[in-house]
Design an enzyme around this catalytic site. Sequence first.
Site, PDB file in Angstrom:
ATOM      1  N   LYS A   1       9.174  33.191  45.322  1.00 36.41           N
ATOM      2  CA  LYS A   1       8.683  34.425  45.963  1.00 36.41           C
ATOM      3  C   LYS A   1       9.640  35.343  46.672  1.00 36.41           C
ATOM      4  O   LYS A   1      10.447  34.985  47.340  1.00 36.41           O
ATOM      5  CB  LYS A   1       7.867  34.110  46.967  1.00 36.41           C
ATOM      6  CG  LYS A   1       6.741  34.893  47.350  1.00 36.41           C
ATOM      7  CD  LYS A   1       6.640  35.244  48.878  1.00 36.41           C
ATOM      8  CE  LYS A   1       7.850  35.903  49.685  1.00 36.41           C
ATOM      9  NZ  LYS A   1       7.913  37.486  49.502  1.00 36.41           N
TER      10      LYS A   1
ATOM     11  N   GLY B   1      17.052  33.923  54.252  1.00 36.53           N
ATOM     12  CA  GLY B   1      16.535  34.923  55.115  1.00 36.53           C
ATOM     13  C   GLY B   1      16.948  34.797  56.497  1.00 36.53           C
ATOM     14  O   GLY B   1      17.831  34.123  56.780  1.00 36.53           O
ATOM     15  N   SER B   2      16.220  35.521  57.341  1.00 40.15           N
ATOM     16  CA  SER B   2      16.341  35.596  58.576  1.00 40.15           C
ATOM     17  C   SER B   2      16.556  34.276  59.436  1.00 40.15           C
ATOM     18  O   SER B   2      15.471  33.397  58.961  1.00 40.15           O
ATOM     19  CB  SER B   2      15.979  36.656  59.450  1.00 40.15           C
ATOM     20  OG  SER B   2      14.673  36.462  59.383  1.00 40.15           O
ATOM     21  N   THR B   3      16.914  34.012  60.594  1.00 33.47           N
ATOM     22  CA  THR B   3      16.723  32.871  61.148  1.00 33.47           C
ATOM     23  C   THR B   3      15.488  32.943  61.826  1.00 33.47           C
ATOM     24  O   THR B   3      14.883  31.856  62.002  1.00 33.47           O
ATOM     25  CB  THR B   3      17.957  32.658  62.283  1.00 33.47           C
ATOM     26  OG1 THR B   3      19.302  32.626  61.651  1.00 33.47           O
ATOM     27  CG2 THR B   3      17.902  31.631  63.152  1.00 33.47           C
TER      28      THR B   3
ATOM     29  N   GLY C   1      13.492  31.754  59.290  1.00 33.63           N
ATOM     30  CA  GLY C   1      13.657  30.309  59.081  1.00 33.63           C
ATOM     31  C   GLY C   1      13.075  29.553  59.968  1.00 33.63           C
ATOM     32  O   GLY C   1      12.536  28.331  59.366  1.00 33.63           O
TER      33      GLY C   1
ATOM     34  N   CYS D   1      25.180  38.023  54.640  1.00 31.57           N
ATOM     35  CA  CYS D   1      24.864  37.201  55.850  1.00 31.57           C
ATOM     36  C   CYS D   1      26.449  36.576  56.149  1.00 31.57           C
ATOM     37  O   CYS D   1      26.472  36.168  57.582  1.00 31.57           O
ATOM     38  CB  CYS D   1      24.085  36.080  55.255  1.00 31.57           C
ATOM     39  SG  CYS D   1      24.548  35.321  53.598  1.00 31.57           S
TER      40      CYS D   1
ATOM     41  N   GLU E   1      22.484  39.213  64.703  1.00 28.89           N
ATOM     42  CA  GLU E   1      22.824  39.779  63.402  1.00 28.89           C
ATOM     43  C   GLU E   1      22.257  41.153  63.295  1.00 28.89           C
ATOM     44  O   GLU E   1      21.226  41.436  63.618  1.00 28.89           O
ATOM     45  CB  GLU E   1      22.268  39.095  62.242  1.00 28.89           C
ATOM     46  CG  GLU E   1      22.939  39.108  61.087  1.00 28.89           C
ATOM     47  CD  GLU E   1      22.436  38.235  60.092  1.00 28.89           C
ATOM     48  OE1 GLU E   1      21.075  38.173  60.001  1.00 28.89           O
ATOM     49  OE2 GLU E   1      23.017  37.835  59.319  1.00 28.89           O
TER      50      GLU E   1
HETATM   51  P1  NAD Z   1      13.390  37.798  55.973  1.00 30.25           P
HETATM   52  O1  NAD Z   1      13.542  36.709  56.795  1.00 30.25           O
HETATM   53  O2  NAD Z   1      12.739  38.861  56.775  1.00 30.25           O
HETATM   54  O3  NAD Z   1      12.554  37.685  54.809  1.00 30.25           O
HETATM   55  C1  NAD Z   1      13.070  36.890  53.746  1.00 30.25           C
HETATM   56  C2  NAD Z   1      12.116  36.380  52.827  1.00 30.25           C
HETATM   57  O4  NAD Z   1      10.818  35.464  53.875  1.00 30.25           O
HETATM   58  C3  NAD Z   1      11.377  37.319  52.235  1.00 30.25           C
HETATM   59  O5  NAD Z   1      10.755  37.157  50.758  1.00 30.25           O
HETATM   60  C4  NAD Z   1       9.841  37.240  53.017  1.00 30.25           C
HETATM   61  O6  NAD Z   1       8.716  37.882  52.165  1.00 30.25           O
HETATM   62  C5  NAD Z   1       9.830  35.794  53.127  1.00 30.25           C
HETATM   63  N1  NAD Z   1       8.765  35.690  54.617  1.00 30.25           N
HETATM   64  C6  NAD Z   1       8.568  36.638  55.579  1.00 30.25           C
HETATM   65  N2  NAD Z   1       8.016  35.974  56.354  1.00 30.25           N
HETATM   66  C7  NAD Z   1       7.662  34.542  56.183  1.00 30.25           C
HETATM   67  C8  NAD Z   1       7.082  33.932  56.781  1.00 30.25           C
HETATM   68  N3  NAD Z   1       6.340  33.853  57.816  1.00 30.25           N
HETATM   69  N4  NAD Z   1       6.990  32.555  55.802  1.00 30.25           N
HETATM   70  C9  NAD Z   1       7.530  32.541  54.598  1.00 30.25           C
HETATM   71  N5  NAD Z   1       8.170  33.533  53.976  1.00 30.25           N
HETATM   72  C10 NAD Z   1       8.345  34.557  54.858  1.00 30.25           C
HETATM   73  O7  NAD Z   1      14.947  38.296  55.494  1.00 30.25           O
HETATM   74  P2  NAD Z   1      15.298  39.555  54.889  1.00 30.25           P
HETATM   75  O8  NAD Z   1      15.145  40.786  55.624  1.00 30.25           O
HETATM   76  O9  NAD Z   1      14.572  39.804  53.617  1.00 30.25           O
HETATM   77  O10 NAD Z   1      16.702  39.337  54.709  1.00 30.25           O
HETATM   78  C11 NAD Z   1      17.866  39.564  55.580  1.00 30.25           C
HETATM   79  C12 NAD Z   1      18.345  38.227  56.137  1.00 30.25           C
HETATM   80  O11 NAD Z   1      18.662  37.233  55.199  1.00 30.25           O
HETATM   81  C13 NAD Z   1      19.226  38.276  57.282  1.00 30.25           C
HETATM   82  O12 NAD Z   1      19.108  37.686  58.261  1.00 30.25           O
HETATM   83  C14 NAD Z   1      20.603  37.547  56.450  1.00 30.25           C
HETATM   84  O13 NAD Z   1      21.542  36.966  57.152  1.00 30.25           O
HETATM   85  C15 NAD Z   1      19.749  36.558  55.741  1.00 30.25           C
HETATM   86  N6  NAD Z   1      20.432  36.011  54.500  1.00 30.25           N
HETATM   87  C16 NAD Z   1      21.107  34.594  54.481  1.00 30.25           C
HETATM   88  C17 NAD Z   1      21.674  34.345  53.609  1.00 30.25           C
HETATM   89  C18 NAD Z   1      22.600  32.849  53.601  1.00 30.25           C
HETATM   90  O14 NAD Z   1      22.829  32.480  52.560  1.00 30.25           O
HETATM   91  N7  NAD Z   1      22.743  32.228  54.811  1.00 30.25           N
HETATM   92  C19 NAD Z   1      22.028  34.959  52.405  1.00 30.25           C
HETATM   93  C20 NAD Z   1      21.431  36.480  52.259  1.00 30.25           C
HETATM   94  C21 NAD Z   1      20.857  36.769  53.639  1.00 30.25           C
END
Ligand code: NAD
Length: 488
Positions: free
Chosen positions: A184, A238-240, A243, A294, A392
């Site tokens: 997804k 994704g974001s903490t 997460g 990130c 961040e």
């Molecule tokens: P996000 O957390 O908003 O979304 C990431 C994904 O999670 C998307 O596919 C989104 O649809 C999905 N999502 C949203 N809510 C959800 C939920 N409740 N349950 C399950 N899935 C859900 O992050 P973003 O804005 O897309 O990306 C930016 C963030 O990603 C930044 O914080 C960045 O640091 C992080 N990031 C981390 C790494 C790493 O390897 N550590 C790499 C790239 C990006």
Amino acid sequence: MSRLVTTAGSPLLIGGALVPGGAGVFATINPATEEVLGHAANADASDLDAAVTAARTAFDDTDWSRDPAFRAHCLRQLREALREHLEELREITIAEAGAPRMLTGGPQLEAPIVDLGYFADLAENYCWETDLGTAAPMGIKSGRTLRREPVGVLGAITPWNFPHQINLAKLGPALAAGNTVVLKPAPDTPWCAALVGRIIAERTDIPAGVVNVITSDDHGLGARLVTDPRVDMISFTGSTATGRTVMAGAAATVKKVFLELGGKSAFIVLDDADIVAAVRYAAFSVCVHAGQGCALTTRLLVPRAAYPDAVAVAAATMTGIVPGDPGDPGTVCGPVISERQRARVERYLDIARAEGGRIVTGGGRPPRERGWFVEPTLIADLPNTSTVAREEIFGPVLVVIPHDGDDDAIRLANDSPYGLSGAVWGTDPERIRRVVRRVRTGTLSVNGGLWYSADAPFGGYKQSGIGRELGVAGFEEYTETKLIATAE
Ligand code: NAD
């Protein structure tokens, strides 16, 4: 652009079939122009259920999980098919993610495609069974065999900033290990994932149901994937904040979770470093892809005596980086992904001002008519406890902070909820080694060294995540361990 139009209405991949979404379509937008590029299939809950069913069936009822040689063949086939579609993938990545063209020759596209070969090799060469020899616990002589097996059905949830790198860094090792996947991707970059799905369906022998791609503008589908009892593991980047929700959602079914989260990494300049070279490097790197990485080092820690000079050098470097069209080969800093993301970055700049920070350069929007661009921005005169030094931002924003020697620099670097990456610049190898050993992060660059590679595990300490991506460690995240004891 005409090639992109052929991808409009990009379908879902479910059970080997390319199908429309139950919720119709949603727009994918070019962040550099604000134009609608086209549309992607919008999955609904029943599409997601069908994808999980297909992945479950492919795992439980086919030989996929038990045939590493075939999996290696399929991964190499996928690598070659992606290479044949390289230019189409490149244009989509630039248009949809706003990724600078120059990065598509590396981590934005070509590198992760090549890296599939590393995981194909691992599938073939990995030691799936180890003889632990004989032991006699409680007097019962037993021959022990340690086996590694795939976890099962993987839910892979990914962000938009490096769509191919992150999608393929999950698909590659997960498939090599014998799992089946429901991917997804982020709502902002559906075409990047959908085209990979189409290539899998049309150009590879990967069996139906082994990879399913569910594009949607509804974050709720991610949450649904996390709680589905038929899914064995979630790999999330994704974001903490999200997460945490994923981890909590996975608890009900005690799923394995693998989390790659945010960062606020420190760039430590020791007082014996070439300070001008170090500061230029730090100031430049935070502007790459408009700061949407990130692992970027967004806190610059410099010796107090060098602070005024460091501020001047960083400001001059950042002023010289003009945000531009990501399609131009010379562009380093393109747009941020969305209007929402730009508003988020600007909110942080307001907070910095309100907390007494000095915007040394940037702080506004470049003079462009369209597109979600932010000027490279340097913030000085705020402590490590300030909001912009702790949280961040995900924009081309650098916070410069003075330190009072090696111990203080280490303290400041570690005084963060995150622990993803970092950098150390200096001359004396013994001093550098001491600093490197005490900084609590998953990767560290010394004097400009690059840690990104298929065989190098990447991931975070503390609230930057759980587990490692890439390398043998990244492959083993997608395996279970089984111990078989046979009475002798
Ligand atoms: P996000 O957390 O908003 O979304 C990431 C994904 O999670 C998307 O596919 C989104 O649809 C999905 N999502 C949203 N809510 C959800 C939920 N409740 N349950 C399950 N899935 C859900 O992050 P973003 O804005 O897309 O990306 C930016 C963030 O990603 C930044 O914080 C960045 O640091 C992080 N990031 C981390 C790494 C790493 O390897 N550590 C790499 C790239 C990006």
